[in-house]
Design a protein around this motif. Structure first.
Motif, PDB file in Angstrom:
ATOM      1  N   LEU A   1     -69.193  -2.580 -31.409  1.00 33.90           N
ATOM      2  CA  LEU A   1     -67.921  -1.871 -31.518  1.00 33.90           C
ATOM      3  C   LEU A   1     -67.432  -1.887 -32.962  1.00 33.90           C
ATOM      4  CD1 LEU A   1     -65.619  -0.525 -29.809  1.00 33.90           C
ATOM      5  CD2 LEU A   1     -64.525  -2.786 -29.792  1.00 33.90           C
ATOM      6  N   LEU A   2     -66.715  -0.849 -33.357  1.00 32.90           N
ATOM      7  CA  LEU A   2     -66.139  -0.787 -34.695  1.00 32.90           C
ATOM      8  C   LEU A   2     -65.350  -2.049 -35.011  1.00 32.90           C
ATOM      9  CD1 LEU A   2     -65.362   0.931 -37.247  1.00 32.90           C
ATOM     10  CD2 LEU A   2     -63.325   1.607 -35.956  1.00 32.90           C
ATOM     11  N   ARG A   3     -65.610  -2.606 -36.191  1.00 35.08           N
ATOM     12  CA  ARG A   3     -64.873  -3.770 -36.680  1.00 35.08           C
ATOM     13  C   ARG A   3     -64.094  -3.378 -37.922  1.00 35.08           C
ATOM     14  NH1 ARG A   3     -69.590  -7.892 -37.677  1.00 35.08           N
ATOM     15  NH2 ARG A   3     -67.871  -9.190 -38.368  1.00 35.08           N
ATOM     16  N   LEU A   4     -62.826  -3.774 -38.004  1.00 35.73           N
ATOM     17  CA  LEU A   4     -61.972  -3.396 -39.132  1.00 35.73           C
ATOM     18  C   LEU A   4     -61.326  -4.624 -39.766  1.00 35.73           C
ATOM     19  CD1 LEU A   4     -60.154  -0.259 -37.626  1.00 35.73           C
ATOM     20  CD2 LEU A   4     -62.115  -0.291 -39.179  1.00 35.73           C
ATOM     21  N   PRO A   5     -62.125  -5.542 -40.321  1.00 36.22           N
ATOM     22  CA  PRO A   5     -61.535  -6.741 -40.930  1.00 36.22           C
ATOM     23  C   PRO A   5     -60.822  -6.428 -42.244  1.00 36.22           C
ATOM     24  CG  PRO A   5     -63.888  -6.663 -41.348  1.00 36.22           C
ATOM     25  CD  PRO A   5     -63.584  -5.530 -40.409  1.00 36.22           C
ATOM     26  N   ARG A   6     -59.744  -7.088 -42.485  1.00 36.89           N
ATOM     27  CA  ARG A   6     -59.000  -7.070 -43.750  1.00 36.89           C
ATOM     28  C   ARG A   6     -58.831  -5.665 -44.316  1.00 36.89           C
ATOM     29  NH1 ARG A   6     -58.037 -12.242 -45.274  1.00 36.89           N
ATOM     30  NH2 ARG A   6     -59.359 -13.888 -44.380  1.00 36.89           N
ATOM     31  N   GLU A   7     -59.379  -5.425 -45.513  1.00 41.77           N
ATOM     32  CA  GLU A   7     -59.133  -4.155 -46.198  1.00 41.77           C
ATOM     33  C   GLU A   7     -59.820  -2.953 -45.561  1.00 41.77           C
ATOM     34  OE1 GLU A   7     -58.920  -7.429 -49.391  1.00 41.77           O
ATOM     35  OE2 GLU A   7     -60.228  -6.927 -47.695  1.00 41.77           O
ATOM     36  N   VAL A   8     -60.728  -3.180 -44.618  1.00 44.19           N
ATOM     37  CA  VAL A   8     -61.413  -2.057 -43.983  1.00 44.19           C
ATOM     38  C   VAL A   8     -60.443  -1.240 -43.133  1.00 44.19           C
ATOM     39  CG1 VAL A   8     -63.354  -1.347 -42.547  1.00 44.19           C
ATOM     40  CG2 VAL A   8     -63.537  -3.411 -43.938  1.00 44.19           C
ATOM     41  N   ALA A   9     -59.458  -1.892 -42.527  1.00 51.42           N
ATOM     42  CA  ALA A   9     -58.520  -1.187 -41.649  1.00 51.42           C
ATOM     43  C   ALA A   9     -57.755  -0.079 -42.384  1.00 51.42           C
ATOM     44  CB  ALA A   9     -57.559  -2.177 -40.993  1.00 51.42           C
ATOM     45  N   PRO A  10     -57.086  -0.356 -43.516  1.00 49.48           N
ATOM     46  CA  PRO A  10     -56.391   0.750 -44.198  1.00 49.48           C
ATOM     47  C   PRO A  10     -57.327   1.810 -44.744  1.00 49.48           C
ATOM     48  CG  PRO A  10     -56.301  -1.268 -45.522  1.00 49.48           C
ATOM     49  CD  PRO A  10     -56.807  -1.648 -44.169  1.00 49.48           C
ATOM     50  N   LEU A  11     -58.526   1.416 -45.170  1.00 50.98           N
ATOM     51  CA  LEU A  11     -59.491   2.397 -45.653  1.00 50.98           C
ATOM     52  C   LEU A  11     -59.921   3.335 -44.517  1.00 50.98           C
ATOM     53  CD1 LEU A  11     -61.737   0.151 -47.924  1.00 50.98           C
ATOM     54  CD2 LEU A  11     -60.351   2.079 -48.685  1.00 50.98           C
ATOM     55  N   PHE A  12     -60.163   2.770 -43.341  1.00 57.18           N
ATOM     56  CA  PHE A  12     -60.591   3.591 -42.207  1.00 57.18           C
ATOM     57  C   PHE A  12     -59.452   4.500 -41.741  1.00 57.18           C
ATOM     58  CE2 PHE A  12     -61.308   4.317 -37.638  1.00 57.18           C
ATOM     59  CZ  PHE A  12     -62.525   4.971 -37.719  1.00 57.18           C
TER      60      PHE A  12
END
Length: 349
Positions: A255-266
């Motif tokens: 499943l898609l993982r959005l740790p730390r700075e990945v969340a705002p980038l995504f």
């Protein structure tokens, strides 16, 4: 920005200040350039094998010959690691790279230690070992040559077609039960691939890799990684069908993982490329992560939780059974063939 996953350099969480580009006079628009060249810094690493104790992954050691990844996949879970080097997990991650030029020497030193015990080594996990700069630096090829000489088991996961350059080594190791390869196959849609994974090989190229690996009798499979709700989750069955036709006999998903700075980038990527469903996607992701953009808990970080996570798992397992994927247990790679090319160093008594 052409050929890049993002044009943003999201704030580095370790920096006490933020940098923003602004127009300084009437002749400066402050606009982002339409392209940025890749920079590669050479580094002499102190060590080369990283270890982990995570129950979520099937290996306890790995090698990453490069830092950062030119493939530019917007969702890459490794992006936050760039912050440790005073760089941004955003555009810096895909344009300011590091090559560990002494990787081979460090690997030989490690394998030659008297107490070293072999076990499958994952090559290219945090970043792709077959990203475009490998064509020039050839660190992955050199590392494989060492592992071949030592008869050391190795696993590879990649989005790059450059892996076919090393078919000779991989076929020889596979004939001894020493290697397997997984291809990350996220989508069969070329347009989605172009924005989601801008400098990775296209779907047709990755299927070509599977055909070549299978033809060379190298154990191969795919990872549908990541599965993104309302972006590529509808493709699960068609991806499995295409992979089976290309010769893969193993498959997994994450499943898609959005740790730390990945969340705002995504989220920025969604607003740019899929504004009509951006909030819908993020709401579903939060449902899968207990109300948050990400949950790092072992046991759920790779699959999520709740009814929708169960539905994804059921769809995947049901279709694998239908087409015969994962029908047989994969043979474990052999560690009993390990040998030091120069012979064992005998102690003095």
């Amino acid at each position: 920005m052409r050929g890049r996953g993002t044009s943003s350099n999201v704030h580095n969480r370790f920096q006490p200040y933020r940098i923003e580009a602004v127009a300084v006079d009437e002749f400066d628009s402050g606009e982002v350039p339409d392209s940025v060249a890749t920079e590669v810094r050479l580094e002499h690493a102190k060590s080369i094998i990283a270890t982990n104790q995570s129950p979520d992954i099937p290996f306890d050691r790995s090698i990453n010959p490069y830092r950062g990844c030119e493939h530019g996949c917007i969702y890459c879970f490794a992006r936050p690691s760039h912050a440790y080097w005073d760089l941004s997990p955003g555009l810096d991650f895909e344009t300011r790279l590091t090559a560990k030029v002494n990787a081979v020497e460090r690997l030989v030193e490690t394998l030659d230690r008297p107490g070293y015990k072999p076990a499958p080594l994952a090559l290219g996990v945090n970043t792709d070992a077959y990203q475009p700069i490998e064509k020039e630096h050839r660190l992955t090829r050199q590392l494989l040559e060492v592992l071949q000489a030592y008869r050391h088991p190795v696993t590879i996961i990649t989005k790059g077609t450059l892996v076919l350059r090393d078919l000779d080594i991989l076929a020889d190791m596979a004939s001894q039960g020493l290697c397997s390869v997984r291809v990350s196959l996220t989508t069969l849609d070329n347009e989605l691939k172009r924005t989601l994974e801008p400098r990775a090989a296209g779907p047709a190229g990755r299927l070509k890799v599977l055909r070549a690996l299978s033809g060379a009798r190298i154990p191969c499979g795919i990872m549908i990684a990541p599965v993104i709700p309302f972006v590529n989750d509808a493709e699960i069955e068609s991806i499995l069908d295409a992979a089976l036709e290309a010769g893969a006999d193993r498959a997994g998903w994450v499943l898609l993982r959005l740790p730390r700075e990945v969340a705002p980038l995504f989220e920025e990527w969604l607003q740019t490329h899929m504004p009509d469903r951006a909030s819908h996607v993020m709401n579903r992701i939060r449902d899968l992560r207990g109300g948050n953009a990400y949950d790092s808990s072992w046991g759920s970080r790779m699959r999520g939780q709740g009814p929708y996570a169960s539905l994804l798992s059921q769809r995947f397992e049901k279709h694998c059974r239908k087409i015969g994927m994962n029908r047989r247990e994969s043979e474990p790679l052999r560690s009993d063939l390990f040998r030091r090319p120069g012979g064992e160093q005998l102690g003095l008594f």
